[in-house]
Design an enzyme around this catalytic site. Structure first.
Site, PDB file in Angstrom:
ATOM      1  N   LYS A 142       1.108   4.234  -2.841  1.00 47.49           N
ATOM      2  CA  LYS A 142       0.772   5.637  -2.575  1.00 47.49           C
ATOM      3  C   LYS A 142       2.003   6.541  -2.722  1.00 47.49           C
ATOM      4  O   LYS A 142       1.882   7.689  -3.173  1.00 47.49           O
ATOM      5  CB  LYS A 142       0.147   5.779  -1.185  1.00 47.49           C
ATOM      6  CG  LYS A 142      -1.197   5.039  -1.039  1.00 47.49           C
ATOM      7  CD  LYS A 142      -2.237   5.484  -2.057  1.00 47.49           C
ATOM      8  CE  LYS A 142      -3.614   4.882  -1.780  1.00 47.49           C
ATOM      9  NZ  LYS A 142      -4.619   5.293  -2.776  1.00 47.49           N
TER      10      LYS A 142
ATOM     11  N   TYR B 223       0.841  -1.203   0.000  1.00 43.99           N
ATOM     12  CA  TYR B 223       0.000   0.000   0.000  1.00 43.99           C
ATOM     13  C   TYR B 223       0.877   1.254   0.000  1.00 43.99           C
ATOM     14  O   TYR B 223       0.664   2.187  -0.786  1.00 43.99           O
ATOM     15  CB  TYR B 223      -0.906  -0.040   1.233  1.00 43.99           C
ATOM     16  CG  TYR B 223      -1.939   1.059   1.285  1.00 43.99           C
ATOM     17  CD1 TYR B 223      -3.017   1.074   0.398  1.00 43.99           C
ATOM     18  CD2 TYR B 223      -1.847   2.084   2.227  1.00 43.99           C
ATOM     19  CE1 TYR B 223      -3.968   2.080   0.444  1.00 43.99           C
ATOM     20  CE2 TYR B 223      -2.793   3.088   2.287  1.00 43.99           C
ATOM     21  CZ  TYR B 223      -3.848   3.087   1.386  1.00 43.99           C
ATOM     22  OH  TYR B 223      -4.785   4.092   1.441  1.00 43.99           O
TER      23      TYR B 223
HETATM   24  N1  NAD Z   1     -10.497   5.535   4.280  1.00 52.91           N
HETATM   25  C1  NAD Z   1      -9.264   5.764   4.633  1.00 52.91           C
HETATM   26  O1  NAD Z   1      -8.914   5.704   5.811  1.00 52.91           O
HETATM   27  C2  NAD Z   1      -8.230   6.131   3.591  1.00 52.91           C
HETATM   28  C3  NAD Z   1      -7.055   6.744   4.033  1.00 52.91           C
HETATM   29  C4  NAD Z   1      -6.095   7.105   3.094  1.00 52.91           C
HETATM   30  C5  NAD Z   1      -6.328   6.872   1.762  1.00 52.91           C
HETATM   31  N2  NAD Z   1      -7.474   6.246   1.367  1.00 52.91           N
HETATM   32  C6  NAD Z   1      -7.635   6.015  -0.062  1.00 52.91           C
HETATM   33  O2  NAD Z   1      -8.854   6.581  -0.482  1.00 52.91           O
HETATM   34  C7  NAD Z   1      -9.350   5.869  -1.595  1.00 52.91           C
HETATM   35  C8  NAD Z   1     -10.806   5.516  -1.354  1.00 52.91           C
HETATM   36  O3  NAD Z   1     -10.862   4.677  -0.208  1.00 52.91           O
HETATM   37  P1  NAD Z   1     -12.186   4.505   0.661  1.00 52.91           P
HETATM   38  O4  NAD Z   1     -11.771   4.515   2.071  1.00 52.91           O
HETATM   39  O5  NAD Z   1     -13.220   5.416   0.170  1.00 52.91           O
HETATM   40  O6  NAD Z   1     -12.504   2.968   0.309  1.00 52.91           O
HETATM   41  P2  NAD Z   1     -13.850   2.253  -0.145  1.00 52.91           P
HETATM   42  O7  NAD Z   1     -13.507   0.803  -0.147  1.00 52.91           O
HETATM   43  O8  NAD Z   1     -14.994   2.713   0.671  1.00 52.91           O
HETATM   44  O9  NAD Z   1     -14.024   2.753  -1.643  1.00 52.91           O
HETATM   45  C9  NAD Z   1     -13.134   2.328  -2.635  1.00 52.91           C
HETATM   46  C10 NAD Z   1     -13.887   2.136  -3.936  1.00 52.91           C
HETATM   47  O10 NAD Z   1     -12.948   1.716  -4.923  1.00 52.91           O
HETATM   48  C11 NAD Z   1     -13.560   0.704  -5.681  1.00 52.91           C
HETATM   49  N3  NAD Z   1     -12.557  -0.152  -6.306  1.00 52.91           N
HETATM   50  C12 NAD Z   1     -11.742  -1.059  -5.722  1.00 52.91           C
HETATM   51  N4  NAD Z   1     -11.009  -1.675  -6.642  1.00 52.91           N
HETATM   52  C13 NAD Z   1     -11.356  -1.137  -7.832  1.00 52.91           C
HETATM   53  C14 NAD Z   1     -10.953  -1.374  -9.169  1.00 52.91           C
HETATM   54  N5  NAD Z   1     -10.060  -2.318  -9.464  1.00 52.91           N
HETATM   55  N6  NAD Z   1     -11.506  -0.620 -10.152  1.00 52.91           N
HETATM   56  C15 NAD Z   1     -12.448   0.310  -9.868  1.00 52.91           C
HETATM   57  N7  NAD Z   1     -12.892   0.550  -8.631  1.00 52.91           N
HETATM   58  C16 NAD Z   1     -12.349  -0.170  -7.631  1.00 52.91           C
HETATM   59  C17 NAD Z   1     -14.410  -0.079  -4.701  1.00 52.91           C
HETATM   60  O11 NAD Z   1     -15.426  -0.842  -5.349  1.00 52.91           O
HETATM   61  C18 NAD Z   1     -14.971   1.053  -3.853  1.00 52.91           C
HETATM   62  O12 NAD Z   1     -16.194   1.521  -4.374  1.00 52.91           O
HETATM   63  C19 NAD Z   1      -8.447   4.662  -1.790  1.00 52.91           C
HETATM   64  O13 NAD Z   1      -7.526   4.929  -2.819  1.00 52.91           O
HETATM   65  C20 NAD Z   1      -7.730   4.557  -0.459  1.00 52.91           C
HETATM   66  O14 NAD Z   1      -6.466   3.982  -0.577  1.00 52.91           O
HETATM   67  C21 NAD Z   1      -8.432   5.874   2.250  1.00 52.91           C
END
Ligand code: NAD
Length: 267
Positions: free
Chosen positions: A171, A167
Protein backbone atom coordinates in the site's frame (compact mmCIF):
# COMPACT_ATOMS: atom_id res chain seq x y z
CA UNK A 1 -12.17 35.36 -8.56
CA UNK A 2 -13.98 32.11 -9.14
CA UNK A 3 -14.30 31.38 -12.85
CA UNK A 4 -17.81 30.06 -13.41
CA UNK A 5 -17.88 26.72 -15.16
CA UNK A 6 -20.34 26.01 -17.95
CA UNK A 7 -21.42 22.96 -15.95
CA UNK A 8 -24.19 23.06 -13.42
CA UNK A 9 -22.67 22.48 -10.01
CA UNK A 10 -25.27 19.83 -9.22
CA UNK A 11 -23.84 17.76 -12.12
CA UNK A 12 -20.32 17.62 -10.70
CA UNK A 13 -20.81 14.05 -9.48
CA UNK A 14 -22.69 12.90 -12.58
CA UNK A 15 -21.08 9.94 -14.34
CA UNK A 16 -23.71 9.54 -17.08
CA UNK A 17 -22.33 7.96 -20.24
CA UNK A 18 -18.96 7.20 -18.65
CA UNK A 19 -17.35 3.80 -18.24
CA UNK A 20 -15.49 2.62 -15.15
CA UNK A 21 -13.39 -0.52 -14.91
CA UNK A 22 -13.31 -1.66 -11.29
CA UNK A 23 -11.02 -4.48 -10.18
CA UNK A 24 -12.17 -6.47 -7.17
CA UNK A 25 -15.75 -5.62 -8.16
CA UNK A 26 -17.13 -8.95 -6.93
CA UNK A 27 -17.01 -8.07 -3.24
CA UNK A 28 -16.67 -5.44 -0.54
CA UNK A 29 -15.51 -1.99 -1.63
CA UNK A 30 -15.36 -2.93 -5.33
CA UNK A 31 -18.95 -4.15 -5.36
CA UNK A 32 -20.15 -1.09 -3.40
CA UNK A 33 -18.39 1.31 -5.81
CA UNK A 34 -19.73 -0.52 -8.88
CA UNK A 35 -23.31 -0.16 -7.65
CA UNK A 36 -22.76 3.36 -6.32
CA UNK A 37 -21.18 4.64 -9.55
CA UNK A 38 -23.99 2.98 -11.54
CA UNK A 39 -26.52 4.99 -9.51
CA UNK A 40 -24.70 8.10 -10.76
CA UNK A 41 -25.05 6.99 -14.39
CA UNK A 42 -21.84 5.03 -14.97
CA UNK A 43 -21.43 1.88 -17.07
CA UNK A 44 -19.33 -0.70 -15.27
CA UNK A 45 -16.70 -3.28 -16.16
CA UNK A 46 -16.68 -5.57 -13.12
CA UNK A 47 -13.30 -7.33 -13.10
CA UNK A 48 -12.42 -9.95 -10.53
CA UNK A 49 -10.73 -13.31 -10.08
CA UNK A 50 -14.11 -14.46 -8.67
CA UNK A 51 -15.99 -14.48 -11.97
CA UNK A 52 -19.39 -15.74 -10.76
CA UNK A 53 -19.58 -13.03 -8.13
CA UNK A 54 -18.42 -10.42 -10.68
CA UNK A 55 -21.31 -11.54 -12.90
CA UNK A 56 -23.63 -10.97 -9.97
CA UNK A 57 -22.32 -7.40 -9.56
CA UNK A 58 -22.75 -6.83 -13.31
CA UNK A 59 -26.37 -8.07 -13.19
CA UNK A 60 -27.15 -5.71 -10.33
CA UNK A 61 -25.61 -2.81 -12.28
CA UNK A 62 -27.87 -3.70 -15.23
CA UNK A 63 -30.88 -3.73 -12.90
CA UNK A 64 -30.02 -0.10 -12.18
CA UNK A 65 -30.38 0.60 -15.92
CA UNK A 66 -26.67 0.82 -16.82
CA UNK A 67 -24.56 -1.34 -19.09
CA UNK A 68 -22.18 -3.81 -17.49
CA UNK A 69 -19.56 -6.37 -18.42
CA UNK A 70 -18.18 -8.99 -16.03
CA UNK A 71 -14.58 -10.04 -16.59
CA UNK A 72 -12.56 -12.85 -15.10
CA UNK A 73 -9.28 -11.11 -14.39
CA UNK A 74 -6.52 -12.17 -12.00
CA UNK A 75 -4.56 -8.94 -11.52
CA UNK A 76 -1.59 -11.03 -10.42
CA UNK A 77 -1.32 -12.23 -14.05
CA UNK A 78 -0.18 -9.53 -16.53
CA UNK A 79 -1.60 -11.37 -19.55
CA UNK A 80 -5.06 -11.55 -17.91
CA UNK A 81 -4.94 -7.80 -17.25
CA UNK A 82 -4.03 -7.12 -20.87
CA UNK A 83 -6.78 -9.42 -22.18
CA UNK A 84 -9.33 -7.91 -19.77
CA UNK A 85 -8.68 -4.34 -20.94
CA UNK A 86 -8.96 -5.48 -24.57
CA UNK A 87 -12.36 -7.07 -23.85
CA UNK A 88 -13.51 -3.90 -22.07
CA UNK A 89 -12.42 -1.78 -25.06
CA UNK A 90 -14.23 -4.07 -27.49
CA UNK A 91 -17.43 -3.68 -25.51
CA UNK A 92 -17.33 -0.01 -24.49
CA UNK A 93 -14.68 1.70 -26.62
CA UNK A 94 -13.11 4.27 -24.31
CA UNK A 95 -12.44 4.12 -20.61
CA UNK A 96 -13.10 7.10 -18.31
CA UNK A 97 -12.43 5.72 -14.83
CA UNK A 98 -10.23 2.99 -13.36
CA UNK A 99 -10.60 1.86 -9.76
CA UNK A 100 -7.97 -0.54 -8.42
CA UNK A 101 -9.74 -2.28 -5.55
CA UNK A 102 -8.60 -5.91 -5.97
CA UNK A 103 -6.33 -6.82 -3.11
CA UNK A 104 -5.24 -9.41 -0.58
CA UNK A 105 -4.07 -8.90 2.99
CA UNK A 106 -1.78 -11.66 4.20
CA UNK A 107 -0.88 -11.63 7.89
CA UNK A 108 2.47 -13.24 8.61
CA UNK A 109 4.94 -12.18 11.29
CA UNK A 110 7.77 -10.33 9.54
CA UNK A 111 10.39 -12.82 10.72
CA UNK A 112 8.35 -15.71 9.27
CA UNK A 113 7.19 -14.10 6.04
CA UNK A 114 7.56 -16.53 3.15
CA UNK A 115 8.96 -15.31 -0.16
CA UNK A 116 6.00 -16.85 -1.99
CA UNK A 117 3.54 -14.87 0.15
CA UNK A 118 5.50 -11.68 -0.47
CA UNK A 119 5.63 -12.27 -4.22
CA UNK A 120 1.95 -13.12 -4.63
CA UNK A 121 0.69 -10.18 -2.51
CA UNK A 122 3.02 -7.66 -4.15
CA UNK A 123 2.11 -9.03 -7.59
CA UNK A 124 -1.61 -8.51 -6.88
CA UNK A 125 -1.69 -5.37 -4.73
CA UNK A 126 1.15 -3.38 -6.29
CA UNK A 127 2.26 -4.70 -9.67
CA UNK A 128 -1.33 -5.53 -10.63
CA UNK A 129 -2.52 -2.03 -9.75
CA UNK A 130 0.35 -0.48 -11.69
CA UNK A 131 -0.29 -2.60 -14.79
CA UNK A 132 -3.99 -1.66 -14.68
CA UNK A 133 -2.99 2.04 -14.47
CA UNK A 134 -0.73 1.49 -17.48
CA UNK A 135 -3.48 -0.23 -19.52
CA UNK A 136 -6.00 2.44 -18.54
CA UNK A 137 -3.62 5.29 -19.41
CA UNK A 138 -2.98 3.84 -22.87
CA UNK A 139 -6.70 4.39 -23.52
CA UNK A 140 -7.14 7.63 -21.57
CA UNK A 141 -4.07 9.55 -22.82
CA UNK A 142 -5.19 9.72 -26.48
CA UNK A 143 -8.50 11.26 -25.26
CA UNK A 144 -6.74 13.60 -22.83
CA UNK A 145 -8.98 12.67 -19.90
CA UNK A 146 -9.46 10.06 -17.23
CA UNK A 147 -9.52 9.48 -13.50
CA UNK A 148 -7.78 6.68 -11.61
CA UNK A 149 -8.63 5.82 -8.01
CA UNK A 150 -6.37 3.40 -6.15
CA UNK A 151 -7.71 1.76 -3.01
CA UNK A 152 -4.76 1.98 -0.66
CA UNK A 153 -4.98 1.81 3.16
CA UNK A 154 -4.01 3.62 6.33
CA UNK A 155 -1.21 1.05 6.41
CA UNK A 156 0.38 2.83 3.45
CA UNK A 157 1.10 5.69 5.85
CA UNK A 158 1.19 4.12 9.34
CA UNK A 159 2.55 0.89 10.71
CA UNK A 160 0.48 -1.44 12.83
CA UNK A 161 0.99 -4.75 14.61
CA UNK A 162 -0.22 -8.20 13.50
CA UNK A 163 2.21 -9.10 10.70
CA UNK A 164 1.26 -6.52 8.10
CA UNK A 165 4.71 -5.91 6.57
CA UNK A 166 3.86 -7.14 3.07
CA UNK A 167 0.50 -5.41 3.07
CA UNK A 168 2.02 -2.13 4.27
CA UNK A 169 4.76 -2.37 1.64
CA UNK A 170 2.19 -2.92 -1.10
CA UNK A 171 0.00 0.00 0.00
CA UNK A 172 2.95 2.34 0.60
CA UNK A 173 4.10 1.44 -2.91
CA UNK A 174 0.62 2.12 -4.23
CA UNK A 175 0.64 5.61 -2.68
CA UNK A 176 4.06 6.26 -4.22
CA UNK A 177 2.83 5.15 -7.65
CA UNK A 178 -0.25 7.33 -7.21
CA UNK A 179 1.90 10.43 -6.66
CA UNK A 180 4.29 9.52 -9.45
CA UNK A 181 1.65 8.79 -12.11
CA UNK A 182 -0.35 11.86 -11.06
CA UNK A 183 2.66 14.03 -11.88
CA UNK A 184 3.62 12.15 -15.06
CA UNK A 185 0.12 12.42 -16.50
CA UNK A 186 -1.12 15.69 -14.95
CA UNK A 187 -0.71 17.82 -18.08
CA UNK A 188 -2.25 15.11 -20.25
CA UNK A 189 -5.63 15.04 -18.50
CA UNK A 190 -5.39 11.99 -16.25
CA UNK A 191 -5.82 12.46 -12.52
CA UNK A 192 -4.54 9.75 -10.17
CA UNK A 193 -5.52 9.61 -6.50
CA UNK A 194 -5.82 7.03 -3.76
CA UNK A 195 -8.09 6.39 -0.81
CA UNK A 196 -6.67 5.31 2.54
CA UNK A 197 -9.41 3.48 4.46
CA UNK A 198 -9.19 2.20 8.02
CA UNK A 199 -10.98 -1.07 8.81
CA UNK A 200 -14.31 -1.46 6.99
CA UNK A 201 -16.69 -4.38 7.49
CA UNK A 202 -16.34 -6.17 4.15
CA UNK A 203 -16.04 -9.90 3.37
CA UNK A 204 -12.28 -9.27 3.16
CA UNK A 205 -12.18 -7.92 6.73
CA UNK A 206 -14.39 -10.78 7.94
CA UNK A 207 -11.76 -13.18 6.60
CA UNK A 208 -9.17 -11.47 8.81
CA UNK A 209 -11.50 -11.80 11.82
CA UNK A 210 -11.98 -15.51 11.03
CA UNK A 211 -8.22 -16.11 10.90
CA UNK A 212 -7.54 -18.58 13.75
CA UNK A 213 -4.40 -16.67 14.81
CA UNK A 214 -6.65 -13.79 16.03
CA UNK A 215 -9.33 -13.33 18.68
CA UNK A 216 -12.09 -11.53 16.72
CA UNK A 217 -13.46 -9.64 19.75
CA UNK A 218 -10.02 -8.34 20.75
CA UNK A 219 -9.30 -7.45 17.16
CA UNK A 220 -12.50 -5.40 16.86
CA UNK A 221 -11.81 -3.72 20.21
CA UNK A 222 -8.32 -2.71 19.08
CA UNK A 223 -9.64 -1.35 15.80
CA UNK A 224 -12.42 0.71 17.34
CA UNK A 225 -10.11 1.99 20.12
CA UNK A 226 -7.80 3.38 17.43
CA UNK A 227 -10.45 4.96 15.21
CA UNK A 228 -11.48 8.32 16.73
CA UNK A 229 -15.03 8.00 15.34
CA UNK A 230 -15.21 4.83 17.45
CA UNK A 231 -16.37 2.25 14.90
CA UNK A 232 -15.22 0.46 11.78
CA UNK A 233 -16.71 1.59 8.46
CA UNK A 234 -19.41 -0.03 6.33
CA UNK A 235 -18.60 -0.85 2.69
CA UNK A 236 -21.02 1.75 1.27
CA UNK A 237 -19.12 4.53 3.10
CA UNK A 238 -16.28 4.26 0.57
CA UNK A 239 -18.62 5.23 -2.27
CA UNK A 240 -18.83 8.98 -1.56
CA UNK A 241 -15.06 9.56 -1.36
CA UNK A 242 -14.50 7.32 -4.42
CA UNK A 243 -17.20 9.12 -6.39
CA UNK A 244 -15.62 12.45 -5.47
CA UNK A 245 -12.22 11.36 -6.82
CA UNK A 246 -13.65 9.63 -9.90
CA UNK A 247 -15.92 12.51 -10.96
CA UNK A 248 -15.45 16.10 -12.07
CA UNK A 249 -16.14 17.15 -8.47
CA UNK A 250 -12.40 16.68 -7.87
CA UNK A 251 -11.18 18.19 -11.16
CA UNK A 252 -8.35 20.08 -9.39
CA UNK A 253 -7.31 17.15 -7.17
CA UNK A 254 -4.49 14.83 -8.19
CA UNK A 255 -1.70 12.94 -6.46
CA UNK A 256 -3.38 12.74 -3.05
CA UNK A 257 -4.05 9.86 -0.71
CA UNK A 258 -7.34 10.76 0.95
CA UNK A 259 -7.88 9.16 4.37
CA UNK A 260 -11.30 7.55 4.82
CA UNK A 261 -10.49 6.47 8.30
CA UNK A 262 -12.75 8.00 10.95
CA UNK A 263 -9.79 10.17 12.02
CA UNK A 264 -7.22 7.35 12.39
CA UNK A 265 -4.37 9.18 10.63
CA UNK A 266 -5.17 12.49 12.32
CA UNK A 267 -4.16 11.23 15.75
N1 NAD B 1 -11.94 -3.65 4.25
C1 NAD B 1 -10.97 -2.99 4.83
O1 NAD B 1 -10.92 -2.87 6.05
C2 NAD B 1 -9.89 -2.34 3.99
C3 NAD B 1 -9.13 -1.34 4.59
C4 NAD B 1 -8.14 -0.72 3.83
C5 NAD B 1 -7.95 -1.08 2.53
N2 NAD B 1 -8.70 -2.09 1.98
C6 NAD B 1 -8.42 -2.43 0.60
O2 NAD B 1 -9.61 -2.35 -0.14
C7 NAD B 1 -9.56 -3.25 -1.23
C8 NAD B 1 -10.83 -4.07 -1.26
O3 NAD B 1 -10.89 -4.82 -0.06
P1 NAD B 1 -12.26 -5.39 0.53
O4 NAD B 1 -12.23 -5.17 1.98
O5 NAD B 1 -13.38 -4.92 -0.29
O6 NAD B 1 -11.97 -6.96 0.32
P2 NAD B 1 -12.85 -8.12 -0.31
O7 NAD B 1 -12.07 -9.36 -0.05
O8 NAD B 1 -14.25 -8.04 0.18
O9 NAD B 1 -12.81 -7.79 -1.86
C9 NAD B 1 -11.61 -7.93 -2.58
C10 NAD B 1 -11.92 -8.44 -3.97
O10 NAD B 1 -10.68 -8.56 -4.67
C11 NAD B 1 -10.73 -9.76 -5.40
N3 NAD B 1 -9.38 -10.24 -5.68
C12 NAD B 1 -8.48 -10.78 -4.82
N4 NAD B 1 -7.39 -11.15 -5.48
C13 NAD B 1 -7.59 -10.83 -6.77
C14 NAD B 1 -6.81 -10.98 -7.95
N5 NAD B 1 -5.62 -11.56 -7.92
N6 NAD B 1 -7.32 -10.51 -9.12
C15 NAD B 1 -8.56 -9.95 -9.17
N7 NAD B 1 -9.34 -9.82 -8.10
C16 NAD B 1 -8.86 -10.25 -6.92
C17 NAD B 1 -11.49 -10.73 -4.53
O11 NAD B 1 -12.01 -11.83 -5.27
C18 NAD B 1 -12.58 -9.82 -3.98
O12 NAD B 1 -13.72 -9.84 -4.81
C19 NAD B 1 -8.30 -4.07 -1.07
O13 NAD B 1 -7.29 -3.56 -1.91
C20 NAD B 1 -7.93 -3.85 0.38
O14 NAD B 1 -6.56 -3.96 0.61
C21 NAD B 1 -9.67 -2.72 2.68
Amino acid sequence: MIVASKRFMRDLFDLSGRTALITGAASGFGEAMALGFAEFGCNIVAADIAFDKAKNTASRVEELGRQALALRMDVGQPEEIHAGFLSAAERFGGLDILVNSAGVSPHEAAEDTAIATWDRAIDINLRGAFLCCQEAARRMLPCGKGSIVNISSISGQAGYPRGAAIYSASKGGMDAITRQLAIEWAKRGIRVNSLAPCQFMTPGLREVMDDPQFDPEKLMQTWTDNIPIGRVGEAWEIVGPALFLASDASSMVTGVSLPVDGGYLAR
